[in-house]
Design a protein around this motif. Structure first.
Motif, PDB file in Angstrom:
ATOM      1  N   UNK B  79       0.605  -1.492  -0.005  1.00 62.61           N
ATOM      2  CA  UNK B  79       0.161  -0.248   0.035  1.00 62.61           C
ATOM      3  C   UNK B  79       0.897   1.199   0.448  1.00 62.61           C
ATOM      4  N   UNK B  80       0.031   2.179  -0.459  1.00 64.42           N
ATOM      5  CA  UNK B  80       0.964   3.439  -0.586  1.00 64.42           C
ATOM      6  C   UNK B  80       1.466   4.480   1.158  1.00 64.42           C
ATOM      7  N   UNK B  81       0.817   3.447   1.750  1.00 66.57           N
ATOM      8  CA  UNK B  81       1.410   4.151   3.664  1.00 66.57           C
ATOM      9  C   UNK B  81       1.216   2.785   4.371  1.00 66.57           C
ATOM     10  N   UNK B  82       2.503   2.123   4.820  1.00 63.16           N
ATOM     11  CA  UNK B  82       2.149   0.774   6.154  1.00 63.16           C
ATOM     12  C   UNK B  82       1.382   0.762   7.068  1.00 63.16           C
ATOM     13  N   UNK B  83       0.092   1.916   7.306  1.00 61.17           N
ATOM     14  CA  UNK B  83      -0.498   2.317   8.318  1.00 61.17           C
ATOM     15  C   UNK B  83      -0.720   0.549   9.136  1.00 61.17           C
ATOM     16  N   UNK B  84      -0.550  -0.355   8.632  1.00 54.37           N
ATOM     17  CA  UNK B  84      -1.359  -1.809   8.892  1.00 54.37           C
ATOM     18  C   UNK B  84       0.382  -2.301   9.817  1.00 54.37           C
ATOM     19  N   UNK B 118      18.291   1.200   6.969  1.00 59.81           N
ATOM     20  CA  UNK B 118      16.626   1.451   7.977  1.00 59.81           C
ATOM     21  C   UNK B 118      17.079   0.793   9.166  1.00 59.81           C
ATOM     22  N   UNK B 119      16.733   0.992  10.312  1.00 60.53           N
ATOM     23  CA  UNK B 119      17.212   0.822  11.880  1.00 60.53           C
ATOM     24  C   UNK B 119      15.702  -0.846  11.871  1.00 60.53           C
ATOM     25  N   UNK B 129       8.341   9.531   5.363  1.00 63.04           N
ATOM     26  CA  UNK B 129       8.076   8.781   4.269  1.00 63.04           C
ATOM     27  C   UNK B 129       8.884   7.875   3.444  1.00 63.04           C
ATOM     28  N   UNK B 130       9.903   8.436   3.037  1.00 65.22           N
ATOM     29  CA  UNK B 130      10.631   7.757   2.412  1.00 65.22           C
ATOM     30  C   UNK B 130      11.499   6.261   3.098  1.00 65.22           C
ATOM     31  N   UNK B 131      11.572   6.647   3.898  1.00 66.39           N
ATOM     32  CA  UNK B 131      12.267   5.512   5.031  1.00 66.39           C
ATOM     33  C   UNK B 131      10.738   4.218   5.225  1.00 66.39           C
ATOM     34  N   UNK B 132       9.857   4.806   5.173  1.00 61.61           N
ATOM     35  CA  UNK B 132       8.237   3.404   5.309  1.00 61.61           C
ATOM     36  C   UNK B 132       8.263   3.012   3.907  1.00 61.61           C
ATOM     37  N   UNK B 133       8.572   3.534   2.818  1.00 61.94           N
ATOM     38  CA  UNK B 133       8.017   2.638   1.295  1.00 61.94           C
ATOM     39  C   UNK B 133       9.722   2.051   0.980  1.00 61.94           C
ATOM     40  N   UNK B 160      16.486  11.075  -3.365  1.00 62.77           N
ATOM     41  CA  UNK B 160      17.110   9.515  -2.926  1.00 62.77           C
ATOM     42  C   UNK B 160      16.248   8.632  -3.262  1.00 62.77           C
ATOM     43  N   UNK B 161      15.314   8.029  -2.238  1.00 62.09           N
ATOM     44  CA  UNK B 161      14.553   6.975  -1.346  1.00 62.09           C
ATOM     45  C   UNK B 161      13.664   6.786  -2.886  1.00 62.09           C
TER      46      UNK B 161
END
Lengths: 128, 294, 336
Positions: B79-84, B118-119, B129-133, B160-161
């Motif tokens: 998804x466009x945002x890993x909210x889950x 990424x940790x 946002x970049x890290x999430x994607x 860059x991301x």
């Protein structure tokens, strides 16, 4: 606009002509180049096939592709030479229409030869 | 093969998907484009089994994924945002996915997270946002599922991301993973994909990326002899992209039933030079007429 | 059928909460028993024992007729209610439901794992605390009145009742589109008989139908039977097999209805009050009827001359106004 796979072919030829890639150098895998340039792997593979067909690179099974020895005998590449002549003609015609003088064109061409050209006497046996 | 057949979906009585049909062959990269609100997300969610269609099927190797959810081991939705995943660490997510997807590649996941810096032990909620994607894409690809569906993987992500996410996708594609990527990055998509899925009025039109025009549209640079034919330029089969002095850049409909090209030839313009049709030309041609969608 | 990944996800989601519940349950049950028999002035304890000795049936009295268990049940009900909200309602808003639905499992299996977690929580807390109680009682001054039947009855009854309420809350979650409305509708469902009973009997009596409903006590009886919340604090003496049968039916029906509507979940309607149109219509009709009856009763008290006419006028006016309001509300999409 030149198709993307031809741009890749052209870029490799330029790198080799400039000496940035030399005979025997390994070229990036399809996967690496695809990820690097963000170009579809099928397009990259097509460009590599074309480079191989033209004898610019040679692939070794399981080891990837390498920059091949330059063409020894122009006769073997007759088709490519003909294309090259046609290209030069097109440029000359285009220059005519753009009102560029013959000397100017020759100068520019000289610059490109300086950059990419090959010294016939040192590198390769005399031909024809 | 992932096949979408005759898909229909209405939300709040508004038809969002209308007879959507297309197929994504194994190993191919498909770009899903369309205006905001055109139904791209609804389509992807329906393909992932999150939304049920009103009619039609989404089939993996000929079987409906809605009827046989276990097929979705081969179809992952990013998804466009890993909210889950909020509340989970990257590590926890991988641990859970490893129990769900039989070919989950933990080594690949770890490597990728390290490559991106990424940790693995921080809550996803606190990722930028970049890290999430980057994380979501890495997690989705780690499943080694045959099809990965990505909803705007580069939306709101820094350059860059963005490059890193797209590189990762191209690497995976080279290894045979099929991708469906919804995005507005037309220039990138044109180079990255084999197929373009263009969404318009709830339907999907398939174009090959190598030749997006596919004989259906032509781009020309034209200089008319004398006055420009205003009436003709405003016609249904012609669109003016640019007009600088006497030079017009035009898109012409060349599908059967349109005589725009022949009409232009009949006018004997001073200059008539064909230009290559790019994806953004196609986009403007197909979708430019609507100022607002939804 | 068993999917460890789903179980793990459900468990992870409410881990802290799950550990907390048996502790609270102990504070309500085991600790209270100990308070009464260990930590109270020996003088009072002796008095209590003396009273028990004179009774014909001392066991229920020794166990305070189940009042500690009742308090425990109230806390447990609160816990499984919150769990049901977390498992269904909040998941609609935080992307969890979409994540779950994209996994390669059927929605029925997902629902089953959610339910199993709640059932395990109830069974776990009740077993642990019943066991603690069964250790406390024989070692206390009330040991002569220890009854294994009492403990097992309370255990079984509590488990069945709470499982039924929990499953009902889950089911209501599967048809509502948001946490807030899941809360409201669950509470309304549990309390509905209390409000609806008098409303209907009063309306009927105004129209002369009182003779059938009220004197025979059927109305009151029915109202008591359907009022599920009453069973939470029911005295040990009032337990019956008929209740067990009823609760069991409720559990089964709620489970299958919940599972079916979860499988047919309309994900795109998340955020609305109700995600199925048929249920939305049914609830809207119920609301309109109740509101109209209330307005009818109110207006009947204004018309002293003819209460029945007053009621009818109020009822019809209420019907028109609330229907109108409901149609307006239906167009809104609440994001709560």
């Amino acid at each position: 606009m030149v198709p993307i796979y031809e741009q890749i072919v052209q870029a490799f030829k330029e790198l080799i002509a400039k000496g940035a890639l030399r005979e025997g150098d390994k070229i990036p895998s399809v996967r690496e180049l695809s990820a690097q340039l963000l170009i579809n792997h099928n397009t990259v593979a097509k460009a590599y096939q074309e480079l191989e067909r033209q004898g610019v690179v040679a692939s070794q099974r399981g080891k990837g592709a390498y920059v091949a020895k330059p063409a020894e005998e122009p006769g073997m590449e007759r088709e490519r030479v003909r294309q090259l002549r046609a290209e030069l003609r097109r440029i000359a015609v285009e220059a005519h229409h753009l009102g560029i003088g013959s000397r100017q064109l020759a100068d520019w061409f000289g610059e490109e030869i300086q950059r990419y050209g090959r010294d016939e006497h040192a590198d390769r046996p005399q031909s024809t | 093969m992932l096949t979408v057949r005759n898909l229909h979906k209405a939300i709040d009585r508004r038809p969002v998907l209308k007879q959507v049909e297309f197929a994504v062959a194994p190993g191919l990269v498909a770009g899903l484009i369309g205006r905001n609100g055109a139904g791209k997300t609804t389509l992807l969610k329906t393909m992932a089994g999150i939304i049920d269609p009103d009619h039609g099927t989404v089939e993996y190797e000929g079987q409906s994924v809605h009827r046989h959810p276990s097929l979705k081991r081969e179809i992952v939705f990013v998804p466009d945002n890993p909210e889950g995943w909020f509340g989970y660490t990257a590590w926890g997510c991988a641990d859970l996915y490893a129990q769900v997807y039989p070919r989950f590649d933990m080594a690949y996941f770890k490597d990728t997270m390290r490559r991106f810096g990424l940790p693995v032990d921080r809550n996803i909620r606190h990722f930028s946002k970049g890290m999430r994607m980057m994380f979501s894409t890495a997690l989705g690809l780690s499943t080694k599922a045959r099809y990965v569906l990505l909803d705007e993987p580069t939306n709101g992500v820094d350059p860059i991301a963005k490059k890193q996410v797209l590189s990762l996708l191209m690497e995976a594609a080279a290894e045979g993973v099929s991708l469906v990527i919804s995005s507005h990055l037309l220039e990138e998509l044109e180079r990255m994909t084999d197929t373009i899925l263009l969404m318009k009025d709830g339907a999907v039109e398939t174009h090959t990326s190598e030749d997006v025009a596919g004989g259906r549209v032509m781009k020309l640079q034209v200089v008319f002899a004398g006055e420009a034919p205003e009436m003709w330029l405003e016609g249904r089969h012609v669109r003016v992209l640019e007009n600088i002095g006497r030079v017009y850049t035009l898109l012409l409909n060349t599908e059967p039933g349109s005589a725009a090209y022949e009409e232009l030839q009949g006018m004997e313009p001073l200059l008539m030079e064909p230009l290559p049709v790019k994806l953004d030309d196609l986009y403007v041609w197909k979708l430019g007429g609507e100022t607002d969608v939804g | 059928m068993w999917v460890s990944a789903l179980w793990k996800r459900e468990y992870d989601q409410s881990r802290l909460f799950l550990l907390f519940v048996p502790v609270v349950h102990f504070l309500a049950l085991g600790l209270q028993r100990m308070n009464k028999w260990f930590f109270t002035d020996p003088y009072f304890v002796a008095g209590n024992l003396r009273n028990l000795k004179n009774m014909t049936d001392p066991i229920p009295a020794a166990y305070d007729f189940g009042s500690f268990e009742s308090v425990g049940r109230l806390w447990l009900m609160l816990a499984v209610f919150v769990l049901a909200l977390v498992q269904i309602g909040t998941e609609r808003r935080n992307g969890s439901q979409e994540l779950l639905f994209s996994l390669p499992y059927s929605r029925k299996i997902i629902f089953l794992h959610k339910w199993m977690l709640g059932a395990a929580l109830l069974a776990g807390s009740l077993l642990i605390n019943t066991f603690i109680d069964m250790v406390v009682v024989p070692s206390s001054p009330m040991s002569p009145y220890f009854s294994i039947v009492y403990h097992l009855t309370q255990l079984g009854y509590s488990l069945l009742l709470l499982a039924a309420i929990y499953t009902l809350a889950l089911f209501i979650g599967t048809i509502t589109g948001s946490v807030a409305f899941q809360v409201i509708l669950t509470i309304v469902t549990l309390m509905l008989p209390i409000g609806l009973g008098p409303l209907i009997t009063n309306s009927l009596s105004l129209h002369g139908a009182i003779d059938i409903a009220v004197p025979s006590g059927i109305g009151i009886e029915l109202q008591n039977t359907l009022n599920i919340s009453r069973y939470l604090t029911l005295s040990y003496d009032d337990f019956s097999w008929l209740q067990v049968l009823g609760l069991f039916d409720l559990l089964i029906v709620a489970f299958f209805c919940g599972m079916l509507s979860y499988a047919r979940n309309r994900t795109e309607n998340n955020g609305k009050l109700v995600i199925f149109r048929a249920w939305e219509r049914a609830i809207r009709i119920l609301v309109v009827l109740c509101a109209s009856m209330i307005i009818g009763l109110f207006s009947s008290s204004l018309f002293n001359a003819n209460e029945r006419l007053g009621y009818d006028i109020g009822f019809i006016a209420g019907l028109v106004v609330t229907t109108f309001i409901m149609l307006k509300i239906a167009k809104l999409r609440f994001k709560v």
